[in-house]
Design a protein around this motif. Structure first.
Motif, PDB file in Angstrom:
ATOM      1  N   ASP A 287       5.839 -11.997   2.276  1.00  0.00           N
ATOM      2  CA  ASP A 287       4.492 -12.310   1.796  1.00  0.00           C
ATOM      3  C   ASP A 287       3.492 -11.940   2.892  1.00  0.00           C
ATOM      4  OD1 ASP A 287       2.237 -13.218   0.586  1.00  0.00           O
ATOM      5  OD2 ASP A 287       2.880 -15.297   0.381  1.00  0.00           O
ATOM      6  N   VAL A 288       3.217 -10.636   2.995  1.00  0.00           N
ATOM      7  CA  VAL A 288       2.325 -10.121   4.036  1.00  0.00           C
ATOM      8  C   VAL A 288       0.894 -10.572   3.747  1.00  0.00           C
ATOM      9  CG1 VAL A 288       1.486  -8.041   5.174  1.00  0.00           C
ATOM     10  CG2 VAL A 288       3.835  -8.120   4.297  1.00  0.00           C
ATOM     11  N   PRO A 289       0.187 -11.104   4.738  1.00  0.00           N
ATOM     12  CA  PRO A 289      -1.196 -11.539   4.500  1.00  0.00           C
ATOM     13  C   PRO A 289      -2.067 -10.396   3.977  1.00  0.00           C
ATOM     14  CG  PRO A 289      -0.408 -12.372   6.602  1.00  0.00           C
ATOM     15  CD  PRO A 289       0.632 -11.422   6.109  1.00  0.00           C
ATOM     16  N   HIS A 290      -2.896 -10.715   3.014  1.00  0.00           N
ATOM     17  CA  HIS A 290      -3.753  -9.714   2.384  1.00  0.00           C
ATOM     18  C   HIS A 290      -4.662  -9.033   3.409  1.00  0.00           C
ATOM     19  CE1 HIS A 290      -5.440  -8.013  -1.317  1.00  0.00           C
ATOM     20  NE2 HIS A 290      -6.630  -8.117  -0.765  1.00  0.00           N
ATOM     21  N   THR A 291      -5.186  -9.816   4.351  1.00  0.00           N
ATOM     22  CA  THR A 291      -6.090  -9.241   5.362  1.00  0.00           C
ATOM     23  C   THR A 291      -5.365  -8.235   6.249  1.00  0.00           C
ATOM     24  OG1 THR A 291      -5.634 -11.189   6.742  1.00  0.00           O
ATOM     25  CG2 THR A 291      -7.664 -11.211   5.429  1.00  0.00           C
ATOM     26  N   LEU A 292      -4.094  -8.480   6.532  1.00  0.00           N
ATOM     27  CA  LEU A 292      -3.323  -7.542   7.348  1.00  0.00           C
ATOM     28  C   LEU A 292      -3.082  -6.246   6.597  1.00  0.00           C
ATOM     29  CD1 LEU A 292      -1.871  -7.287  10.099  1.00  0.00           C
ATOM     30  CD2 LEU A 292       0.214  -8.034   8.944  1.00  0.00           C
ATOM     31  N   LEU A 293      -2.801  -6.360   5.297  1.00  0.00           N
ATOM     32  CA  LEU A 293      -2.617  -5.151   4.494  1.00  0.00           C
ATOM     33  C   LEU A 293      -3.903  -4.336   4.424  1.00  0.00           C
ATOM     34  CD1 LEU A 293      -0.420  -6.326   1.480  1.00  0.00           C
ATOM     35  CD2 LEU A 293       0.236  -4.806   3.352  1.00  0.00           C
ATOM     36  N   LEU A 310      -0.473   0.898  11.438  1.00  0.00           N
ATOM     37  CA  LEU A 310      -0.131  -0.494  11.726  1.00  0.00           C
ATOM     38  C   LEU A 310       1.265  -0.788  11.203  1.00  0.00           C
ATOM     39  CD1 LEU A 310      -0.999  -3.247  12.816  1.00  0.00           C
ATOM     40  CD2 LEU A 310      -1.981  -3.747  10.562  1.00  0.00           C
ATOM     41  N   ASP A 311       2.154  -1.143  12.112  1.00  0.00           N
ATOM     42  CA  ASP A 311       3.505  -1.559  11.751  1.00  0.00           C
ATOM     43  C   ASP A 311       3.408  -2.991  11.225  1.00  0.00           C
ATOM     44  OD1 ASP A 311       6.130  -2.572  11.750  1.00  0.00           O
ATOM     45  OD2 ASP A 311       6.748  -1.207  13.339  1.00  0.00           O
ATOM     46  N   ILE A 312       3.602  -3.167   9.927  1.00  0.00           N
ATOM     47  CA  ILE A 312       3.414  -4.477   9.311  1.00  0.00           C
ATOM     48  C   ILE A 312       4.381  -5.503   9.890  1.00  0.00           C
ATOM     49  CG2 ILE A 312       3.576  -5.766   7.147  1.00  0.00           C
ATOM     50  CD1 ILE A 312       1.119  -4.047   7.254  1.00  0.00           C
ATOM     51  N   ALA A 313       5.609  -5.079  10.175  1.00  0.00           N
ATOM     52  CA  ALA A 313       6.618  -6.027  10.651  1.00  0.00           C
ATOM     53  C   ALA A 313       6.296  -6.551  12.045  1.00  0.00           C
ATOM     54  CB  ALA A 313       7.999  -5.364  10.642  1.00  0.00           C
ATOM     55  N   SER A 314       5.888  -5.661  12.969  1.00  0.00           N
ATOM     56  CA  SER A 314       5.640  -6.079  14.355  1.00  0.00           C
ATOM     57  C   SER A 314       4.185  -6.434  14.626  1.00  0.00           C
ATOM     58  CB  SER A 314       6.062  -4.963  15.308  1.00  0.00           C
ATOM     59  OG  SER A 314       5.199  -3.840  15.183  1.00  0.00           O
ATOM     60  N   ARG A 315       3.282  -6.084  13.668  1.00  0.00           N
ATOM     61  CA  ARG A 315       1.829  -6.277  13.856  1.00  0.00           C
ATOM     62  C   ARG A 315       1.303  -5.448  15.002  1.00  0.00           C
ATOM     63  NH1 ARG A 315       3.859  -9.424   9.733  1.00  0.00           N
ATOM     64  NH2 ARG A 315       2.481 -11.175   9.212  1.00  0.00           N
TER      65      ARG A 315
END
Length: 393
Positions: A287-293, A310-315
């Motif tokens: 459940d990736v935060p919408h703002t991060l996406l 942006l690597d979603i897993a590592s931020r």
């Protein structure tokens, strides 16, 4: 602009039976194109004249788009990637010929590279209703994207697939980047179309969905709010098709070459097929935060594949090409099962060597080719020609 895409044509029952027997997924593509003047690089309102010139054998696959300097094609569903390539070659070539007979040229580009006046809406009640409610959210000569449809077994499974797609779609957006120029200048973005497109109220990452009922509730709420006229204006980067049993992935610019488009289509099918496996195995999507996406999609629009993603897993920010390689590795088992792995390797190497459409346009400018020459390159590349820099003026 992607106003109300009607999806690919009806699936042949024989094709569906073959796909089901082999447990494979069918796929199709919609591409939107810009029409420009045969002499000047500006967009022109020739869509009706072009439609009059479209040959009968492809006419059912061609339709209007939002403004009169745009046109769209939708491939028939295909099981084999080679079949999709052949179908799209026929559509691109036939439409490019029709455009030239009508005194214009066909460009596979995200938005108008050259300066020119805004073009008028296609005279359809729906489009006028959109303009009346939403105002001038899409000025210019048109915004042109690629939509990939991949088959799914049912809507409930489909919404769970959408959840699994969310972290990976910025990578596909970066690979599709093909609109660095607008109004005759470099915008500083690899995909300026993405930035213009995001002004519409329903454009953005797909929210994390609890169920198909949740999906339908969100649609009803958006309609009630006035943010969209109907489900056709649900412009999330991935959605369920309103007309066909498919997931529709729709965040990318239209690509200058069919090689790039086939790579995106194969990766999209690989993603959906991989997600289906995870759904069947009971693996929950992150459940990736919408703002991060949103941040990841902004970065993809800014840099394309030639900068950072942006690597979603590592931020963390990483070279965008590395993220594309991670995506290919992630879906490789399904690429192999569908017979796409070898071609994806070839096409991804080709994209790495030549760069995205955005990078290729900028490379021409860096060599002193004027914007009119870039438009000439786009027109000739769209119809499958190999173009030498020396032949551009």
């Amino acid at each position: 602009m992607e106003a109300a895409a009607e999806g690919t044509t009806t699936i042949d029952p024989r094709l569906a039976a073959r796909a089901e027997k082999r447990d494979l997924l069918t796929l199709g593509i919609e591409e939107e194109y810009l029409l420009v003047d045969a002499v000047e690089p500006r967009g022109v309102e020739t869509v009706e004249a072009v439609l009059d010139e479209v040959p009968d054998e492809i006419r059912a696959s061609v339709q209007h788009e939002y403004v009169r300097s745009q046109i769209e094609v939708a491939s028939p569903p295909q099981l084999e990637l080679l079949g999709l390539y052949e179908a799209m070659t026929t559509l691109r070539t036939g439409l490019a010929d029709a455009a030239e007979r009508a005194g214009s040229r066909l460009l596979a580009v995200g938005c108008g590279p050259a300066a020119g006046p805004n073009t008028r809406l296609v005279d359809k009640p729906r489009y006028h209703q959109m303009r009346e409610r939403f105002g001038d959210l899409s000025p210019g000569q048109g915004l042109c994207g690629t939509h990939v449809h991949v088959s799914i077994p049912d809507p409930e499974t489909g919404v769970r697939v959408l959840n699994h797609l969310r972290p990976w779609l910025p990578v596909l957006q970066a690979a599709a980047a093909n609109s660095p120029l607008s109004g005759g200048r470099d915008t500083g973005y690899a995909s300026w179309r993405s930035m213009m497109w995001e002004r519409w109220p329903t454009v953005g990452p797909t929210p994390y969905l609890q169920s198909h009922d949740h999906y339908l509730t969100l649609i009803a709420d958006l309609e009630a709010s006035g943010a969209m006229l109907d489900e056709g204006m649900l412009y999330w980067y991935a959605r369920l098709s309103a007309n066909y049993p498919t997931v529709e992935i729709r965040m990318g610019d239209v690509t200058p070459t069919l090689d790039d488009g086939m790579l995106l289509a194969a990766l999209a099918r690989g993603l959906v097929s991989t997600a289906l496996n995870e759904v069947r195995d009971g693996i929950d999507a992150p459940d990736v935060p919408h703002t991060l996406l949103r941040a990841a999609h902004w970065r993809a629009a800014k840099d394309g594949l030639e900068g950072l993603g942006l690597d979603i897993a590592s931020r963390e920010l990483r070279p965008a090409w590395r993220l594309l390689r991670q995506l290919i590795d992630y879906v490789r088992p399904e690429l192999e099962r569908h017979g796409d792995a070898e071609l994806v390797t070839v096409l991804s190497d080709r994209l790495r060597d030549g760069g995205t459409g955005a990078a290729r346009q900028r490379a021409l400018l860096a060599k002193g080719v004027p914007v009119a020459g870039v438009v000439d390159w786009l027109a000739r590349t769209t119809r499958g020609e190999t173009v030498s820099d020396e032949n551009l003026s």
